[in-house]
Enzyme design. Structure first.
Site, mmCIF file in Angstrom:
data_model
loop_
_atom_site.group_PDB
_atom_site.id
_atom_site.type_symbol
_atom_site.label_atom_id
_atom_site.label_comp_id
_atom_site.label_asym_id
_atom_site.label_seq_id
_atom_site.Cartn_x
_atom_site.Cartn_y
_atom_site.Cartn_z
ATOM 1 N N ARG A 298 0.875 -1.201 0.033
ATOM 2 C CA ARG A 298 0.217 -0.005 -0.002
ATOM 3 C C ARG A 298 0.933 1.266 -0.142
ATOM 4 O O ARG A 298 2.215 1.232 -0.021
ATOM 5 C CB ARG A 298 -1.163 -0.032 1.056
ATOM 6 C CG ARG A 298 -0.751 -0.755 2.462
ATOM 7 C CD ARG A 298 0.257 -0.028 3.348
ATOM 8 N NE ARG A 298 0.192 1.447 3.576
ATOM 9 C CZ ARG A 298 1.023 2.443 3.407
ATOM 10 N NH1 ARG A 298 2.185 2.007 3.688
ATOM 11 N NH2 ARG A 298 0.897 3.534 3.858
ATOM 12 N N GLY A 299 0.260 2.340 0.076
ATOM 13 C CA GLY A 299 0.998 3.496 0.067
ATOM 14 C C GLY A 299 1.275 3.980 -1.625
ATOM 15 O O GLY A 299 1.238 3.032 -2.408
ATOM 16 N N ALA A 300 0.780 5.163 -2.023
ATOM 17 C CA ALA A 300 0.629 5.795 -3.300
ATOM 18 C C ALA A 300 1.596 5.130 -4.361
ATOM 19 O O ALA A 300 1.512 4.715 -5.177
ATOM 20 C CB ALA A 300 0.314 7.082 -3.281
ATOM 21 N N ARG B 205 -7.042 -0.276 -7.221
ATOM 22 C CA ARG B 205 -7.399 0.661 -6.002
ATOM 23 C C ARG B 205 -7.911 2.038 -6.746
ATOM 24 O O ARG B 205 -6.885 2.345 -7.602
ATOM 25 C CB ARG B 205 -6.405 0.951 -4.688
ATOM 26 C CG ARG B 205 -6.347 -0.339 -3.847
ATOM 27 C CD ARG B 205 -5.422 -0.062 -2.679
ATOM 28 N NE ARG B 205 -6.088 0.924 -1.794
ATOM 29 C CZ ARG B 205 -5.431 1.237 -0.711
ATOM 30 N NH1 ARG B 205 -4.105 1.079 -0.423
ATOM 31 N NH2 ARG B 205 -6.092 2.172 0.320
ATOM 32 N N GLN C 157 -2.142 2.375 10.077
ATOM 33 C CA GLN C 157 -0.875 2.533 9.402
ATOM 34 C C GLN C 157 0.160 3.213 10.016
ATOM 35 O O GLN C 157 1.444 2.827 10.021
ATOM 36 C CB GLN C 157 -1.024 3.031 8.086
ATOM 37 C CG GLN C 157 -1.840 2.375 6.924
ATOM 38 C CD GLN C 157 -3.131 2.455 6.786
ATOM 39 O OE1 GLN C 157 -4.021 2.888 7.960
ATOM 40 N NE2 GLN C 157 -3.837 2.500 5.925
ATOM 41 N N ASP D 109 -2.117 11.020 -1.784
ATOM 42 C CA ASP D 109 -2.387 9.825 -2.840
ATOM 43 C C ASP D 109 -2.804 10.562 -4.223
ATOM 44 O O ASP D 109 -2.831 9.950 -5.204
ATOM 45 C CB ASP D 109 -3.589 9.110 -2.287
ATOM 46 C CG ASP D 109 -2.844 8.294 -1.198
ATOM 47 O OD1 ASP D 109 -3.089 8.493 0.011
ATOM 48 O OD2 ASP D 109 -2.786 7.005 -1.494
ATOM 49 N N ASN E 161 -5.503 12.241 0.909
ATOM 50 C CA ASN E 161 -4.744 11.626 1.488
ATOM 51 C C ASN E 161 -5.763 10.811 2.574
ATOM 52 O O ASN E 161 -6.856 10.942 2.676
ATOM 53 C CB ASN E 161 -3.552 12.656 2.249
ATOM 54 C CG ASN E 161 -2.505 11.704 2.833
ATOM 55 O OD1 ASN E 161 -2.060 10.572 2.159
ATOM 56 N ND2 ASN E 161 -2.192 11.919 4.156
ATOM 57 N N LYS E 162 -4.830 9.979 3.378
ATOM 58 C CA LYS E 162 -5.742 9.218 4.341
ATOM 59 C C LYS E 162 -6.675 9.656 5.073
ATOM 60 O O LYS E 162 -6.365 10.817 5.548
ATOM 61 C CB LYS E 162 -4.553 8.492 5.219
ATOM 62 C CG LYS E 162 -5.078 7.700 6.229
ATOM 63 C CD LYS E 162 -5.734 6.217 5.658
ATOM 64 C CE LYS E 162 -5.274 5.634 4.540
ATOM 65 N NZ LYS E 162 -6.165 4.858 3.776
HETATM 66 C C1 RUB Z 1 -1.765 5.513 2.241
HETATM 67 C C2 RUB Z 1 -1.560 7.024 2.510
HETATM 68 C C3 RUB Z 1 -0.442 7.691 2.486
HETATM 69 C C4 RUB Z 1 -0.016 8.136 0.836
HETATM 70 C C5 RUB Z 1 1.369 8.494 0.675
HETATM 71 O O1 RUB Z 1 -2.989 5.155 2.415
HETATM 72 O O2 RUB Z 1 -2.638 7.802 2.677
HETATM 73 O O3 RUB Z 1 -0.174 8.745 3.343
HETATM 74 O O4 RUB Z 1 -0.061 7.003 0.242
HETATM 75 O O5 RUB Z 1 1.928 8.368 -0.348
HETATM 76 P P1 RUB Z 1 -3.061 3.474 2.057
HETATM 77 P P2 RUB Z 1 3.558 8.125 -0.782
HETATM 78 O O6 RUB Z 1 -2.330 3.010 3.342
HETATM 79 O O7 RUB Z 1 -4.664 3.416 2.279
HETATM 80 O O8 RUB Z 1 -2.685 3.037 1.074
HETATM 81 O O9 RUB Z 1 3.598 6.749 -1.479
HETATM 82 O O10 RUB Z 1 3.663 9.087 -1.825
HETATM 83 O O11 RUB Z 1 4.443 8.129 0.432
#
Ligand code: RUB
Length: 366
Positions: free
Chosen positions: A49-51, A91, A205, A246, A256-257
């Site tokens: 996860r994470g963008a 997603r 997270q 995101d 974002n989250k």
């Molecule tokens: C992740 C989230 C992070 C961003 C950060 O959500 O919101 O803050 O994705 O992005 P999830 P980057 O856990 O639901 O995927 O990848 O640029 O650090």
């Protein structure tokens, strides 16, 4: 490319190995992705996860798609494109996923016409995206850390307290993150820092992943319940907020989250600078108004109704935390309007969150 120490995935022959983020912090386990369906499932189930990282896995998913099709068949590219379509929608919120998949597909289309090998081309492009993320993350770290340095100087070297939400470290973007990159850089520069880590319900997270990263790196941090940040800001205990993103619209609205917006409101009310760190691939120039134009992911309500953790016997357990008959709704992200954002920290420097400043962003030396 990825070596598996500071990176959440790496290549192993013709497969992609990922750190299974659903198991952290209680156990470190990896998963081997061999087929594009496995890559899609890993993104959907948030094993990754994470963008940034879902973009990377999406790009490698196209490589796995190329491997899974018959190299010599005439409809080879069409088959890859149809699998890529499935990867794109694994997603919906982080724009990096569609951006990375589309980028690999564009290269494949060009290669197809010039007779280049599709498998190798997809692989090399996915590696290139990953390597660019590494470079961008380092630059974000340097630019963001300059702001932390100013605060540290103003405080005569006393501890700089940073609040962050969710996980935007190396588990989210290779290989030092977006929001955590300036924090890692501050540590490297020997600055005295301390991080307030929002637990980030419902999937935690912050408590699970950001805290895990920071304790591995030996960075001072304290986990707080999601609703604590406002009080800390009123007490003068937060010098700066930094979050990841995101998707950021061309006027600087930040998706974002869930919970990010409330922190930005509290920051504004207390004159605490609120920064968003992102690589340029997180901008969505098609969009302007985040509230009207962005599809926010709603996830399984069970993520709100249940919690997972380690019990006294040392076993990971899931427990229900609400009455049997109660329902829940689970929005994954929220929108922070641009006027609440002090600045956007990108690999091209820091800019104000408005359309002109974003359009004027040009590469600068970090
Ligand atoms: C992740 C989230 C992070 C961003 C950060 O959500 O919101 O803050 O994705 O992005 P999830 P980057 O856990 O639901 O995927 O990848 O640029 O650090």
């Amino acid at each position: 490319m990825a070596n598996g120490i500071y990176k959440p995935f790496w290549l192993d022959g013709e497969s992609l190995v990922i750190i299974d983020q659903t198991k952290l912090p209680f156990s470190y386990e990896t998963l081997k992705l061999v087929t594009p369906d496995q890559a899609i499932a890993a993104v959907k189930n948030m094993n990754v996860r994470g963008a940034g990282v879902i973009g990377n896995v999406g790009a490698f998913g196209v490589y796995l798609a190329a491997l899974s099709t018959d190299k010599n068949s005439a409809g080879n590219l069409d088959k890859i494109k149809s699998i890529a379509q499935q990867i794109r929608i694994a997603r919906p919120t982080a724009v990096n996923l569609t951006w990375a998949v589309d980028r690999v597909i564009r290269i494949l289309e060009n290669s197809y016409n010039s007779g280049r090998d599709l498998i190798e081309t997809a692989k090399q492009e996915a590696i290139k995206i990953c390597d660019e993320d590494v470079e961008n993350s380092a630059k974000i770290g340097k630019f963001g850390c300059d702001r932390l340095q100013e605060i540290s100087n103003a405080k005569s070297g006393k501890t700089v307290n940073i609040l962050t939400h969710c996980n935007a470290g190396w588990l989210a973007i290779v290989d030092s993150g977006s929001a955590l990159a300036p924090i890692y850089e501050a540590q490297a520069r020997g600055m005295d820092i301390h991080v307030w880590v929002d637990e980030t319900r419902p999937r935690n997270q912050g408590a699970f992943l950001t805290a895990w990263e920071l304790q591995q790196a030996g960075i001072k941090h304290t986990i707080i319940a999601d609703n604590t940040g406002g009080l800390l800001m009123q007490y003068g205990m937060v010098d700066m907020c930094i979050v990841g993103a995101d998707r950021v619209t061309r006027r600087g609205d930040v998706i974002n989250k869930i919970g990010t917006y409330l922190k930005a409101l509290a920051a504004r009310d207390n004159n605490v600078p609120f920064y968003v760190a992102l690589p340029s691939s997180t901008f969505d120039f098609e969009l302007i108004d985040g509230i009207k134009e962005v599809e926010i992911e709603t996830r399984n309500p069970d993520e709100v109704l249940y919690m997972q953790g380690l019990n006294d016997q040392g076993t990971v357990t899931k427990i229900r935390i609400a009455p049997e008959s109660s329902q829940a709704i689970n929005y994954g992200f929220d929108i922070t309007p641009n006027h609440l954002v002090t600045g956007l920290i990108t690999e091209n420097g820091i800019c104000a969150a408005n359309q002109t400043a974003i359009a004027d962003l040009k590469p600068k030396t970090a």
